[in-house]
Write a protein that holds these residues in place. Sequence first.
Motif, PDB file in Angstrom:
ATOM      1  N   ASP A 238      -5.539   3.761   6.940  1.00 39.41           N
ATOM      2  CA  ASP A 238      -4.887   2.614   7.581  1.00 39.41           C
ATOM      3  C   ASP A 238      -5.317   2.547   9.043  1.00 39.41           C
ATOM      4  O   ASP A 238      -5.574   3.564   9.669  1.00 39.41           O
ATOM      5  CB  ASP A 238      -3.361   2.703   7.487  1.00 39.41           C
TER       6      ASP A 238
ATOM      7  N   LYS B 251      -9.181 -14.372  -1.189  1.00 39.25           N
ATOM      8  CA  LYS B 251      -8.551 -13.804  -2.392  1.00 39.25           C
ATOM      9  C   LYS B 251      -9.251 -14.306  -3.667  1.00 39.25           C
ATOM     10  O   LYS B 251      -9.361 -13.567  -4.644  1.00 39.25           O
ATOM     11  CB  LYS B 251      -7.049 -14.104  -2.393  1.00 39.25           C
TER      12      LYS B 251
ATOM     13  N   CYS C  19      -8.255   4.664   9.872  1.00 43.21           N
ATOM     14  CA  CYS C  19      -9.506   4.019   9.477  1.00 43.21           C
ATOM     15  C   CYS C  19      -9.357   2.508   9.462  1.00 43.21           C
ATOM     16  O   CYS C  19      -8.472   1.965   8.796  1.00 43.21           O
ATOM     17  CB  CYS C  19      -9.889   4.525   8.070  1.00 43.21           C
TER      18      CYS C  19
ATOM     19  N   VAL D 121     -10.945  -0.634   8.055  1.00 40.35           N
ATOM     20  CA  VAL D 121     -11.883  -0.900   6.947  1.00 40.35           C
ATOM     21  C   VAL D 121     -13.023  -1.843   7.332  1.00 40.35           C
ATOM     22  O   VAL D 121     -13.963  -2.025   6.568  1.00 40.35           O
ATOM     23  CB  VAL D 121     -11.164  -1.423   5.671  1.00 40.35           C
ATOM     24  N   GLU D 122     -12.946  -2.433   8.528  1.00 41.76           N
ATOM     25  CA  GLU D 122     -14.069  -3.248   9.000  1.00 41.76           C
ATOM     26  C   GLU D 122     -15.244  -2.384   9.448  1.00 41.76           C
ATOM     27  O   GLU D 122     -16.351  -2.883   9.617  1.00 41.76           O
ATOM     28  CB  GLU D 122     -13.625  -4.118  10.184  1.00 41.76           C
TER      29      GLU D 122
ATOM     30  N   PRO E  49      -0.375 -10.738  -6.909  1.00 40.61           N
ATOM     31  CA  PRO E  49       1.070 -10.959  -6.769  1.00 40.61           C
ATOM     32  C   PRO E  49       1.398 -12.313  -6.148  1.00 40.61           C
ATOM     33  O   PRO E  49       0.612 -12.856  -5.374  1.00 40.61           O
ATOM     34  CB  PRO E  49       1.520  -9.837  -5.806  1.00 40.61           C
TER      35      PRO E  49
ATOM     36  N   ASN F 240      -3.324   1.441  11.325  1.00 42.68           N
ATOM     37  CA  ASN F 240      -2.109   1.688  12.127  1.00 42.68           C
ATOM     38  C   ASN F 240      -1.782   3.183  12.105  1.00 42.68           C
ATOM     39  O   ASN F 240      -1.194   3.701  11.162  1.00 42.68           O
ATOM     40  CB  ASN F 240      -0.950   0.858  11.562  1.00 42.68           C
TER      41      ASN F 240
ATOM     42  N   LEU G  69       4.841 -14.066  -4.006  1.00 45.80           N
ATOM     43  CA  LEU G  69       5.442 -13.665  -2.726  1.00 45.80           C
ATOM     44  C   LEU G  69       6.090 -12.284  -2.816  1.00 45.80           C
ATOM     45  O   LEU G  69       6.891 -12.030  -3.709  1.00 45.80           O
ATOM     46  CB  LEU G  69       6.496 -14.699  -2.317  1.00 45.80           C
ATOM     47  N   VAL G  70       5.747 -11.429  -1.869  1.00 47.85           N
ATOM     48  CA  VAL G  70       6.274 -10.062  -1.854  1.00 47.85           C
ATOM     49  C   VAL G  70       6.947  -9.817  -0.503  1.00 47.85           C
ATOM     50  O   VAL G  70       6.377 -10.152   0.552  1.00 47.85           O
ATOM     51  CB  VAL G  70       5.139  -9.012  -2.031  1.00 47.85           C
TER      52      VAL G  70
ATOM     53  N   ASN H 255      -6.567  -2.334  -0.770  1.00 49.26           N
ATOM     54  CA  ASN H 255      -5.326  -3.077  -0.606  1.00 49.26           C
ATOM     55  C   ASN H 255      -5.157  -3.687   0.791  1.00 49.26           C
ATOM     56  O   ASN H 255      -4.442  -4.668   0.946  1.00 49.26           O
ATOM     57  CB  ASN H 255      -4.149  -2.126  -0.918  1.00 49.26           C
TER      58      ASN H 255
ATOM     59  N   THR I  87       7.313  -8.291   2.489  1.00 50.68           N
ATOM     60  CA  THR I  87       6.654  -7.347   3.408  1.00 50.68           C
ATOM     61  C   THR I  87       6.529  -8.027   4.768  1.00 50.68           C
ATOM     62  O   THR I  87       6.809  -9.225   4.914  1.00 50.68           O
ATOM     63  CB  THR I  87       5.224  -6.973   2.951  1.00 50.68           C
TER      64      THR I  87
ATOM     65  N   LEU J 177       4.679 -11.573   5.333  1.00 48.49           N
ATOM     66  CA  LEU J 177       5.342 -12.869   5.219  1.00 48.49           C
ATOM     67  C   LEU J 177       6.287 -13.123   6.390  1.00 48.49           C
ATOM     68  O   LEU J 177       6.440 -14.267   6.827  1.00 48.49           O
ATOM     69  CB  LEU J 177       6.123 -12.964   3.900  1.00 48.49           C
TER      70      LEU J 177
ATOM     71  N   GLY K  68       0.824  -1.223   0.000  1.00 50.88           N
ATOM     72  CA  GLY K  68       0.000   0.000   0.000  1.00 50.88           C
ATOM     73  C   GLY K  68       0.851   1.264   0.000  1.00 50.88           C
ATOM     74  O   GLY K  68       0.530   2.249  -0.677  1.00 50.88           O
TER      75      GLY K  68
ATOM     76  N   ALA L 118      -5.542  -8.598  -4.783  1.00 50.41           N
ATOM     77  CA  ALA L 118      -5.877  -9.996  -4.469  1.00 50.41           C
ATOM     78  C   ALA L 118      -4.556 -10.692  -4.155  1.00 50.41           C
ATOM     79  O   ALA L 118      -3.802 -10.251  -3.277  1.00 50.41           O
ATOM     80  CB  ALA L 118      -6.614 -10.628  -5.638  1.00 50.41           C
TER      81      ALA L 118
HETATM   82  N1  LIG Z   1       3.158  -9.867   1.022  1.00 49.79           N
HETATM   83  C1  LIG Z   1       2.751 -10.748   0.113  1.00 49.79           C
HETATM   84  O1  LIG Z   1       3.462 -11.730  -0.199  1.00 49.79           O
HETATM   85  C2  LIG Z   1       1.453 -10.563  -0.592  1.00 49.79           C
HETATM   86  C3  LIG Z   1       0.462  -9.703  -0.139  1.00 49.79           C
HETATM   87  N2  LIG Z   1      -0.711  -9.589  -0.828  1.00 49.79           N
HETATM   88  C4  LIG Z   1      -1.767  -8.697  -0.386  1.00 49.79           C
HETATM   89  O2  LIG Z   1      -1.295  -7.361  -0.426  1.00 49.79           O
HETATM   90  C5  LIG Z   1      -2.018  -6.556   0.485  1.00 49.79           C
HETATM   91  C6  LIG Z   1      -1.032  -5.749   1.315  1.00 49.79           C
HETATM   92  O3  LIG Z   1      -0.238  -6.664   2.039  1.00 49.79           O
HETATM   93  P1  LIG Z   1       1.250  -6.365   2.523  1.00 49.79           P
HETATM   94  O4  LIG Z   1       1.675  -5.021   2.091  1.00 49.79           O
HETATM   95  O5  LIG Z   1       2.057  -7.547   2.184  1.00 49.79           O
HETATM   96  O6  LIG Z   1       0.994  -6.420   4.101  1.00 49.79           O
HETATM   97  P2  LIG Z   1       1.458  -5.492   5.303  1.00 49.79           P
HETATM   98  O7  LIG Z   1       1.058  -6.260   6.514  1.00 49.79           O
HETATM   99  O8  LIG Z   1       2.857  -5.065   5.134  1.00 49.79           O
HETATM  100  O9  LIG Z   1       0.523  -4.194   5.149  1.00 49.79           O
HETATM  101  C7  LIG Z   1      -0.852  -4.255   5.326  1.00 49.79           C
HETATM  102  C8  LIG Z   1      -1.364  -2.888   5.744  1.00 49.79           C
HETATM  103  O10 LIG Z   1      -2.777  -2.988   5.879  1.00 49.79           O
HETATM  104  C9  LIG Z   1      -3.167  -2.390   7.099  1.00 49.79           C
HETATM  105  N3  LIG Z   1      -4.399  -3.000   7.598  1.00 49.79           N
HETATM  106  C10 LIG Z   1      -4.574  -4.263   8.051  1.00 49.79           C
HETATM  107  N4  LIG Z   1      -5.824  -4.422   8.488  1.00 49.79           N
HETATM  108  C11 LIG Z   1      -6.464  -3.243   8.302  1.00 49.79           C
HETATM  109  C12 LIG Z   1      -7.775  -2.782   8.553  1.00 49.79           C
HETATM  110  N5  LIG Z   1      -8.681  -3.561   9.148  1.00 49.79           N
HETATM  111  N6  LIG Z   1      -8.096  -1.519   8.212  1.00 49.79           N
HETATM  112  C13 LIG Z   1      -7.187  -0.697   7.636  1.00 49.79           C
HETATM  113  N7  LIG Z   1      -5.917  -1.063   7.407  1.00 49.79           N
HETATM  114  C14 LIG Z   1      -5.561  -2.331   7.725  1.00 49.79           C
HETATM  115  C15 LIG Z   1      -2.000  -2.628   8.047  1.00 49.79           C
HETATM  116  O11 LIG Z   1      -2.015  -1.725   9.154  1.00 49.79           O
HETATM  117  C16 LIG Z   1      -0.829  -2.430   7.111  1.00 49.79           C
HETATM  118  O12 LIG Z   1      -0.418  -1.086   7.078  1.00 49.79           O
HETATM  119  C17 LIG Z   1      -2.881  -7.516   1.297  1.00 49.79           C
HETATM  120  O13 LIG Z   1      -4.200  -7.495   0.795  1.00 49.79           O
HETATM  121  C18 LIG Z   1      -2.244  -8.873   1.033  1.00 49.79           C
HETATM  122  O14 LIG Z   1      -3.150  -9.918   1.183  1.00 49.79           O
HETATM  123  C19 LIG Z   1      -0.935 -10.262  -1.999  1.00 49.79           C
HETATM  124  C20 LIG Z   1      -0.001 -11.116  -2.488  1.00 49.79           C
HETATM  125  C21 LIG Z   1       1.256 -11.331  -1.835  1.00 49.79           C
END
Ligand SMILES: NC(=O)C1=CN([C@@H]2O[C@H](COP(=O)(O)OP(=O)(O)OC[C@H]3O[C@@H](n4cnc5c(N)ncnc54)[C@H](O)[C@@H]3O)[C@@H](O)[C@H]2O)C=CC1
Length: 257
Positions: A36, A155, A63, A65-66, A183, A38, A185-186, A91, A188, A191, A18, A137
Amino acid sequence: MALNGKIAVVTGAAQGIGRAITELLLQNGAKVALLDANKTNGESLKEVLDKLFGEQTTLFLHCNVESEEQIKAAFQKTLGTFGRIDILCNNAGILNEEEWEKTISINLAAVVRTTYMALEHMNKMTGGQGGVIVNTASMAGLGPLKCCPVYTATKHGVVGFTRAMAAASTAAGYGIRFNAICPGLVKTEMLSSLSNKLGQFSHLAEETNTIIADKKMLNVTEVADCLLELVTDETKNGEALQVRCNGKKYMTFPVFT
Ligand SMILES: NC(=O)C1=CN([C@@H]2O[C@H](COP(=O)(O)OP(=O)(O)OC[C@H]3O[C@@H](n4cnc5c(N)ncnc54)[C@H](O)[C@@H]3O)[C@@H](O)[C@H]2O)C=CC1
Ligand SMILES: CCCCCC(=O)CC\C=C/C=C/C=C/[C@@H](O)[C@@H](O)CCCC(=O)O
């Protein structure tokens, strides 16, 4: 679609994918409302972005998102500050098989909720100016991940919802394109904190971590670059774009007649 002067809302914008999406949109001339849950990370990112892009180009909105109420308030604040919404990136997401209902709530229900609320402002049929919605997704939206069945289900749901909304939009004339990015594996935090999030599938943690350690992973900027294509290329609607280290691919699906 040129991004200069466009207004974007990005959920889960404070870190990871994001954050990279937000930075790329700003670099291309858009203004961004960062949503977010956080607050600490969101506020410190806002300070960094103020220095790079100027205070007027972003808003950080705490915010979850739930919460329908919090999303509504975030959209109102965005409209009050920037006057319109052209782009929504759903996202925010978690991977937590222990708290599986929360995973469904954030990864799927909140995508539907936020999309429907955005439609109230973007839909050309109800006075909006159209735009584009891109949902994050995963490759887990295209095939099964045995260590996380509920994450996989959410997803798949995001991919299906995106494609059906694209068809609904075309049929009804919303003037909004809908696309999903999938995507692999990314690199972040999602993982790195996987092991204690697998619940009843925690016996697969060691095997999964070994696979992850052996695989080349995507950088967040590579994902954001592909997402930008889904935002700017006006021919893309109803697409699921798979992004892996060895390249990107627009997915094909069975066609219903
Ligand atoms: N890291 C990976 O390998 C992959 C991630 N994704 C998807 O990418 C998206 C972003 O993930 P990442 O950047 O890896 O994770 P991340 O954990 O680094 O970041 C997620 C962000 O979403 C925020 N968040 C979580 N729950 C929330 C809520 N209820 N309301 C508002 N904000 C909220 C968190 O505070 C955080 O800033 C997710 O949808 C994840 O499923 C998709 C494919 C691969
Ligand atoms: C293959 C799905 C990747 C999606 C990543 C996420 O959305 C987070 C899921 C968390 C852990 C997934 C581990 C999966 C490992 C393997 O099954 C492996 O085959 C992944 C390969 C990815 C690739 O080749 O691009």
